[in-house]
Structures are given as C-alpha cells and as structure tokens.
Design an enzyme around this catalytic site. Structure first.
Site, PDB file in Angstrom:
ATOM      1  N   GLY A  72       3.449   2.267  10.819  1.00 43.91           N
ATOM      2  CA  GLY A  72       3.157   1.452  11.995  1.00 43.91           C
ATOM      3  C   GLY A  72       2.924  -0.013  11.681  1.00 43.91           C
ATOM      4  O   GLY A  72       3.550  -0.888  12.262  1.00 43.91           O
ATOM      5  N   HIS A  83      -6.456  -1.905  15.215  1.00 45.52           N
ATOM      6  CA  HIS A  83      -6.679  -1.147  13.980  1.00 45.52           C
ATOM      7  C   HIS A  83      -6.498  -2.056  12.753  1.00 45.52           C
ATOM      8  O   HIS A  83      -7.368  -2.103  11.881  1.00 45.52           O
ATOM      9  CB  HIS A  83      -5.701   0.028  13.932  1.00 45.52           C
ATOM     10  CG  HIS A  83      -5.818   0.883  12.712  1.00 45.52           C
ATOM     11  ND1 HIS A  83      -6.548   2.044  12.680  1.00 45.52           N
ATOM     12  CD2 HIS A  83      -5.305   0.745  11.463  1.00 45.52           C
ATOM     13  CE1 HIS A  83      -6.480   2.574  11.472  1.00 45.52           C
ATOM     14  NE2 HIS A  83      -5.722   1.804  10.710  1.00 45.52           N
ATOM     15  N   GLU A  84      -5.388  -2.771  12.711  1.00 41.79           N
ATOM     16  CA  GLU A  84      -5.132  -3.619  11.531  1.00 41.79           C
ATOM     17  C   GLU A  84      -6.156  -4.750  11.471  1.00 41.79           C
ATOM     18  O   GLU A  84      -6.620  -5.119  10.398  1.00 41.79           O
ATOM     19  CB  GLU A  84      -3.704  -4.182  11.548  1.00 41.79           C
ATOM     20  CG  GLU A  84      -2.595  -3.131  11.668  1.00 41.79           C
ATOM     21  CD  GLU A  84      -2.718  -1.954  10.720  1.00 41.79           C
ATOM     22  OE1 GLU A  84      -3.231  -2.134   9.602  1.00 41.79           O
ATOM     23  OE2 GLU A  84      -2.318  -0.833  11.110  1.00 41.79           O
ATOM     24  N   MET A 116       0.587  -2.872   8.656  1.00 40.64           N
ATOM     25  CA  MET A 116      -0.145  -2.977   7.390  1.00 40.64           C
ATOM     26  C   MET A 116      -1.090  -4.158   7.429  1.00 40.64           C
ATOM     27  O   MET A 116      -0.700  -5.276   7.795  1.00 40.64           O
ATOM     28  CB  MET A 116       0.880  -3.105   6.248  1.00 40.64           C
ATOM     29  CG  MET A 116       0.259  -3.256   4.890  1.00 40.64           C
ATOM     30  SD  MET A 116      -0.707  -1.788   4.411  1.00 40.64           S
ATOM     31  CE  MET A 116      -1.964  -2.562   3.422  1.00 40.64           C
ATOM     32  N   GLU A 175       0.845  -1.195   0.000  1.00 34.49           N
ATOM     33  CA  GLU A 175       0.000   0.000   0.000  1.00 34.49           C
ATOM     34  C   GLU A 175       0.883   1.247   0.000  1.00 34.49           C
ATOM     35  O   GLU A 175       1.832   1.295   0.791  1.00 34.49           O
ATOM     36  CB  GLU A 175      -0.920   0.047   1.231  1.00 34.49           C
ATOM     37  CG  GLU A 175      -1.922   1.180   1.118  1.00 34.49           C
ATOM     38  CD  GLU A 175      -2.905   1.248   2.291  1.00 34.49           C
ATOM     39  OE1 GLU A 175      -2.841   0.396   3.185  1.00 34.49           O
ATOM     40  OE2 GLU A 175      -3.714   2.175   2.293  1.00 34.49           O
TER      41      GLU A 175
END
Ligand code: B3K
Ligand code: ZN
Length: 883
Positions: free
Chosen positions: A284, A320-321, A286, A144
């Site tokens: 941080g 979050h991931e 992915m 990304e």
C-alpha cells in the site's frame, strides 16, 4: 554449507548424480538468537549517480565498535545481488574482503573506521520492486524490510541507526525532481544536462526507512502549522495527469497531523513532508522518514474514479503512514520479530483516527469484518503465528493480518481495560522512554503497565500464543440472579499446543425483554479456563449481549435462541452487537444447512427468523443508511467456511445464494421502497454515502431473486451514475448476470476509463470475482488481454486476488481454479517473489476443505514445491502449507 564452496560437489558430479540435489532450505532465523550488532554506524554519506539502467552508488560509513562486549575482527555488511566495484577502509583499498551469501565481510582491526564502498545497480532490471527500481520512467526505492541491501552493502537491520546525508545527480530532463529523506540542503547544475541535490535527515534512522525518488513529478502542495508553531510544507507528488485527483490526499494528511497532536500528543518533527505516488508498488505505502512512497491506489481519488470506500482507504493509509513517524520511526523496532510493535500499534492508531473521521459504529464493523475474513483463517490454518513470531525464513511473509490487525486488537484490549485516558498516559510514557531507540514489544507492554497502571503479566500471552481463543458462554437465571458461565480454549496451532488461558476483556449488557433496555454496559475480564460472574436484580431471564464493540478478538460460542438474536438484531444499542446478532443468525442457519443439512421445516424456520430480522432493518427509520448497509450484508463465504471444521465451498455457496434469493423475494416490497427512497438522494446530499451503500445492497439481493429485474435496475443505475460508487456497484452486480446489459456496460466502462490504471484494475477485478458461471473463462481471457502484465502488482492482484476470493470459480470442482493460481505463482515467482508468495495461503487452506477439493489443492502445492529455484518467499509459504 554453501554447495558452491564444497569442493566435493563440482558442477560435473552434481549433473551426473542420479537424483537432483535436494534444494537448499533457506535458513530459519529465530527470535531467541538476537544479538546486538557489534558495530555502530552513526553516520552514512551516500552519492548516487542516477540512471535508469545503471546507477552508481558510493557510500561512506562511519563505524565504531558497539561497546566491548564482542570484539569482532570483521564487519558483516549485508548485500543482495550487489556487485562490488571498490572498497576502502580509512582511504586504503581493501583486498582481503570476502563474500558470504551476498554479504560483504571486511576485516576491521581498530575501534573506529571509515568505510567507502562503490556499487553499481540496474534499476530497470529490478522486477522484484525491492531496493532501487524504475517505474514509469522514474526511480524510486522500497527498503523495508531488507531492500537497502540491494542498493549498497550495509548492516541492514532495524537496530542500526544512522544519520544520512545523500547527494544525488542525474539528467535534469529525465529526473527534474530529486527527493530524499529529511531536508534539501543544497542543489545545483552539473555538466551535460545534469543537476544534483543534497539532502540531510537529522533524525537517526534504520536503513529500512531510507528513500530516494527521482522523476518527472508535480506536487499538490499545502502547509500545516504544528502545535509547537512549526510550519511544515506538505507535498503530494504525482505524474502531471494525476494532479487533479490529489486534493483528498493533501486534506487527509492535514487531518492526520492535527488528530495525532490532539489524540496522542504527537507533533511532526521536520519542515517538510513529501508523499510520492508510484504505480508499481508491492504494497500500500511506505513510511520512509519525511518521504513516504505510496501506491497510487492510496493517493488518487475523485468522485468519478474512486468509490466511497476508496476515499476512506486513501484517508486511512495516509494517516497510517503519517502516524508511523512516531510509532515506527522515532521509536523503531529492535528486530523484525517486533514488527507488531510498530504495525499493530499504528493500525490501532489509524483505526481510531478513521473512527473519528468516518463514524465509530460502521468503522468498527468494517475492521472486524477484515479481521475475520483475513486474520481468523490465518490463525486457524498452517501459517498461524503469534503477533510476535518466534521464527521466519523470509520476513516479507510476516507482514500479515495477524501482525497488523490482530496486533491492533491486542493493543486495543489494553486500551479497553485501562480506559482511553490511562492508555494515553501509557503511550506518552512509551514515546518518552524510547524516543530515538529501537524497542521491543516487551518495552511497549512495560510502558503501558507503568503509565496506565495495569498488570499485564498474563496478558503477555497474547504476544506469544497463536490461534483465536474460543469463548463458551452459558447463562442461568434463578431467584433474581443471573449467572454467566464463561469458558475459554485456545486451539492448537503449528508448533504450539496445550496453551494457557488468556486475559480476555468482554463488554456485556443484559437486556430486559419487555422494556428492551439494559442496566448499563459492564466489563468482565475472563482470565481462567472457566469462571462464573453473577448479576442481581433480574426478575426474568434477560437477553445477553456479549463482546460488545468486539472488545476481544475471540470467537464466541453460544447457542442463543433465534428469537433472542432477532431481538438483539432489531434493538441492541451497541451497533457492533446489533450487526453481530444478525451475522450470528445467518451463520447459524447456513452452517446448519450446509453441514448436516436441515429438513424443510428447519430451513423454513431459519429463513423466517432471518426474514424477520432483515425486515426490521430495512424499515427501521431511526437507523442511518450507512449502518443499514452494514446490517444488510450477509457473512462472507470465507467467514462461513471458517465456522466449519471441514467446509464444502459448493454447498455453502449454494445455501448463501439460496438465502439471498429467498430474502430478495420475501422482502421484495421493502427492498423496492428502500431503493426508491435512496435512489433520489443526490451525490452530495444528506446521508448520501449511506444511500449509495444501501442502493447496491438492494441490487445484490435482487440479483439472486429476480435477475432480470436486477439487470434492468443495475443498468439504469449504471447509466445515470454521476460517481464511481454507484457505477461500480451496478457493474459489480451486472458482472454476475447472464444478460446483454452485462456486456454493454463492461465495454462502456472499459472505453470510458481506458488508460486510467486504477480504474482498469477495477474492471479486471469485477469480472474475476463475479458469480457469473463462466468466470473461469473470463479470467483466462483477461490474462491474455493487452492491458494485463505480470510486472505490475496492482494489475496482478486485481485479476488474481479477486479470482482467489471468488467463492464459486476458485473452488470449481474440477480443480481448475486451484491450477490457475498455482500456474500464476510459478510464473510470477521469478519476477516478483513477494507478490507471488501472497497467493499461497489461498491454496494452503486445504485441510479445512472437503476431501476431493482438498486433494486437488494439495496437489497444486506439491507441484509448486517441486519447482526448481523457488524464491525464499514462496518456498517458505508452500512448505509451511504442506507441513
Ligand atoms: N511498513 C510498510 C510495509 C512494508 C512491507 C515490506 N514488505 C507499510 C506499512 O505498514 O505502513
Ligand atoms: Zn504500517
């Protein structure tokens, strides 16, 4: 036109020209130009022959025309720095291919074809850390946003979804573990000490979610049984030496999976969830499907090496991931302008998760602090952009606090207006409607409108208008009625002026001055440039608490008497509003003092009010220490600078330090009593985290008022610390003092943790951000330290991001701090452009700084702009900053 293709411009005549040729501007990509890709790629099969210095990739793409809308005679496959070894279509070698700016253009006449492409890449030479690269002897990927095109030629855009089958082979000794997305379907031994594995991911995905890892890794494993009864194997892969520090990561993953089922109704969809920690990483972590790649910083944690904040960050980033599996992977983005669709929403989801895990009050304050220190300056500076940008030259520059954090605030406002249950109905509808699709922000808004029953017509402006709205607040009282007069103004930002009024939800409460109570929280929605709201039944003018819980990401402009702020700081039942009152009190004072100046009486009165409010906070027994720690923190230098149209960093710093010294002295006995109490709390005792936070805060005040005493206390705290929070807090304070203990403890810390990269990063940062008068010299020496390297983004950020945030040294009047950051950008740009470009905004704030420093900052930006061969990343940020 490409200069190399223009026959009039030969190498010879460009060299002879008087002036150097104008550097070519990278093209501007515009949201309104979106076109669907004319081809579908339902499947891709890849074969990797792995080597650190040479990896051979063979990709087989099954392609079919995407409807009949565009009958394109060619297909454009993106590439970046790739060398084509061979290409066939339907088994026949192709000779009439061409290249355009790195992309491969193939003629394709039929409706469906199979394309086979071989490329060869050198992962060890990949210092940009995009695509396939080597890190500590292992191979890993980052795709990304546009890294996949550095691995193979492919339509590298998020709206082309394919199922991936990947076979990889390589030395068994060098790469004992071979991982990819999805499930492992076969493995075996090869010749010459090699082995291979084949992986299949059943979920169609865009290329940015592809991942591959090969290396010598060990796993901390566990399982999670989903609500549907699927048993999922969980692995956190690290180097063997790091294994002991992975329990917290595994536990965080389990908690995230559980929470997403309960709160958003989302179940995991594969039998395997792998996380791999790598030390060389641009950001941080992915969210690659089934194979997250993480910066070690957000995986490894134990009490000896990680602070409480580090533990929280690991938990938050893992969540979050994980949450991206639905908000990002199952429903992805149509194009990169829609980035906030997945990032804003996922940040909101991780914030709500952390609120549930760590406590709502403190987490909300922390999130607002991040927004104000990172996003507000973005919104009021040359790089301002809406959460859904309209154009970019390099998408990596738009992974910003605006897209992420303001994006989360915008969705949070929808939730506030709908209420949590209806909001959940909206997100359910969104996931149902768009599962398996590449969606847009508009799709999300529509689903929330339909599912939650909201009308978001005007609210959509939050997606298109940049800038932090300013809300003016006035209150009148007569005949038992309170009239609240609210105004709003959205400031001009680059390329946008004369903005329309937005829909702004504001939570408020009206406090009775005598009883200290209010008659219930209310939600008003301001949707005009000016409006009034009335409330009856108030015999006396109440005290207004507004934007409670930070219900809207706006700046409130009001002039509240300092006794009212002291009142709210002491007793508001909304924790955020209580914090806010304290901040407002201090901001008002420092801005007045550092701006036009205050006479002695004014300064005395301002300080006395703050002393009263802080005194109440230090001694309030009903307050938990975590919250007390938050309330004790003075507004940051960045936030204070943001409050002034043109700021003098030197004066703000001096006023802020002067205030700290005054408070440290004036409340000495309260501070001591507090320290004595919290110092006795054992590491895992009741309320221990709060105790640790307060402990270091007391040292911060002591450092300003009584440096000798602070040095003694900090050295003592350091020596007896049994955890990193206390040790780092003490060292942070010592690093700013001119005492022998400073040197002793810095040496001790280095020796104790030598070889532990993440802790040595802390050692670099503490010195770079310190208030020590020689901080600039320290940073220069650290640049030459044998542990410093430009190749590792964590180390570069540890030294230089900390330095760029140093309120005193970075803004040194000589301009030396600015020069150091510009030198860094120029040196780093060819090595790692993405990381280099992240340093530009610190210089880009020049218009908001007093003229002498502003000229020096601008001069450094011009020096960068004049450098030849700047990356697209740095070029874009510098040109916008000079704008
Ligand atoms: N989606 C990634 C960020 C990728 C950044 C590329 N420059 C991490 C995250 O937001 O979860
Ligand atoms: Zn994300």
């Amino acid at each position: 036109m490409d200069i190399a293709r223009n026959p009039a411009v030969t190498e010879e005549n460009t060299q002879l020209a008087d002036a150097p040729p104008e550097p070519k501007q990278p093209p501007l990509i515009r949201r309104e130009d979106y076109q669907p890709f004319p081809w579908l790629v339902p499947q891709i099969a890849m074969k990797f022959d792995l080597g650190l210095e040479a990896t051979r990739v063979v990709s087989t793409l099954t392609v079919a025309r995407n409807g009949n809308a565009h009958h394109s005679p060619t297909i454009r496959l993106n590439g970046d720095g790739l060398e084509l070894v061979s290409v066939t279509v339907d088994g026949e070698p192709v000779t009439d291919w061409s290249m355009d700016e790195g992309d491969l253009i193939l003629p394709l006449s039929g409706d469906a074809h199979e394309i086979e492409i071989a490329t060869e890449i050198d992962p060890a030479a990949n210092t940009q850390l995009m695509g396939l690269y080597a890190s500590n002897g292992m191979l890993c990927t980052q795709c990304e946003a546009e890294g996949f095109r550095r691995i193979t030629f492919f339509p590298d855009r998020p709206d082309v979804l394919s199922t991936y089958t990947v076979r990889m082979s390589g030395s068994k000794e060098q790469f004992p573990i071979l991982l990819c997305n999805g499930n492992k379907v076969a493995e075996g031994e090869g010749e010459n000490g090699t082995h291979w594995a084949e992986w299949h991911d059943p979920w169609p995905k865009p290329s940015y979610l592809f991942a591959l890892v090969a290396g010598d890794l060990v796993a901390n494993s566990g399982t999670f049984t989903t609500c549907g009864g699927r048993e999922v194997e969980l692995n956190v892969w690290v180097r063997e030496a790091d294994l002991a520090r992975t329990d917290h990561a595994v536990e965080s993953l389990r908690k995230s999976m559980q929470w997403d089922e309960e709160v958003f109704g989302r179940e995991y969809d594969l039998d395997l969830y792998n996380i791999v920690a790598v030390s060389d990483f641009n950001m941080g972590a992915m969210e690659n499907k089934g194979l997250n790649v993480f910066n070690t910083k957000y995986v490894l944690a134990d009490p000896d090496t990680a602070t409480d904040a580090d533990f929280d960050a690991v938990e938050g980033v893992i969540a979050h991931e994980y949450f991206h599996n639905w908000s990002g992977n199952r429903v992805t983005c149509r194009d990169w302008f829609q980035l906030s669709l997945k990032e804003g929403f996922t940040v909101l989801r991780d914030q709500l998760f952390s609120q549930d895990m760590q406590g709502e009050a403190v987490k909300r304050i922390e999130d607002v602090r991040i927004l104000r220190s990172a996003q507000f300056p973005e919104d009021s500076g040359p790089l301002a952009h809406p959460i859904r940008p309209d154009s970019f030259r390099e998408i990596s520059n738009f992974y910003t606090a605006t897209v992420y954090n303001k994006g989360a605030e915008v969705i949070r406002m929808m939730r506030t207006m709908a209420g949590p249950e209806k909001f959940r109905a909206g997100t359910d509808l969104y996931f149902d409607r768009h599962d398996g699709e590449a969606a847009t922000c508009e799709d999300f808004i529509k689903a929330i409108e339909d599912g939650a029953g909201l009308d978001l017509k005007q609210f959509r402006l939050w997606y298109s208008q940049a800038g932090t709205p300013k809300v003016g607040v006035g209150m009148e009282h007569s005949g038992g009625t309170v009239t609240l007069r609210l105004t709003q103004h959205v400031p001009d930002t680059p390329g946008q002026s004369n903005k329309q009024p937005m829909q702004i939800p504001l939570k408020l409460a009206l406090f009775d001055r005598d009883s200290g109570e209010h008659d219930g929280e209310k939600l008003v929605v301001l949707d005009k440039a000016e409006d009034t709201f009335t409330f009856d039944g108030f015999a006396k003018p109440p005290v207004l608490s507004i934007n409670r819980g930070f219900s809207a990401p706006v700046t409130i402009e009001r002039s509240l008497a300092s006794e009212d702020l002291v009142f709210l700081a002491a007793r508001d039942d909304d924790s955020f509003a209580r914090y806010e009152a304290m901040q407002e009190l201090v901001v008002g004072h420092i801005v007045a003092a550092a701006g036009d100046g205050l006479n002695e009486a004014g300064r005395e009165a301002g300080r006395a009010a703050i002393r009263e409010a802080l005194g109440a906070i230090l001694t309030d027994e009903s307050l938990d220490d975590s919250m007390r720690g938050e309330l004790m923190m003075l507004p940051s230098q960045t936030y204070l600078m943001e409050q002034m149209l043109v700021a003098d960093p030197g004066r703000i710093h001096a006023e802020r330090e002067g205030l700290k010294a005054f408070l440290g002295e004036a409340l000495k006995s309260e501070f001591h009593a507090l320290y004595d109490r919290v110092e006795k709390v054992p590491y895992d005792g009741e309320g221990a985290r709060g105790a640790r936070k307060v402990k270091t805060q007391v040292l911060v005040y002591a450092a300003a008022s009584d440096p000798d005493k602070a040095s003694e206390l900090a050295a003592h705290q350091y020596a007896k610390a049994d955890n990193m929070t206390d040790r780092q807090g003490a060292l942070m304070v010592l690093a700013g003092l001119h005492t022998a203990a400073r040197t002793d403890k810095l040496i001790d810390f280095y020796r104790r943790y030598q070889g532990n990269e993440l802790v040595i990063d802390k050692w670099f940062s503490l010195q770079a951000i310190s208030l020590h008068p020689n901080a600039i010299e320290h940073v220069k020496a650290l640049r030459d330290h044998e542990d410093f390297t430009m190749r590792n983004p964590n180390r570069v950020r540890a030294l230089y991001m900390a330095f760029a945030g140093n309120p005193q040294a970075f803004h040194a009047e000589t301009g030396e701090g600015y020069r150091m950051i510009a030198d860094l950008i120029l040196e780093l740009d060819p090595i790692n452009a993405q990381t280099a470009a992240r340093f530009v905004p610190s210089l880009g704030r020049w218009r908001r700084i007093e003229p002498v420093r502003a000229a020096l900052m601008r001069q450094e930006l011009e020096r960068i702009a004049a450098a030849p061969n700047l990356s697209r990343d740095t070029y874009e940020q510098v040109s916008r900053s000079l704008g």
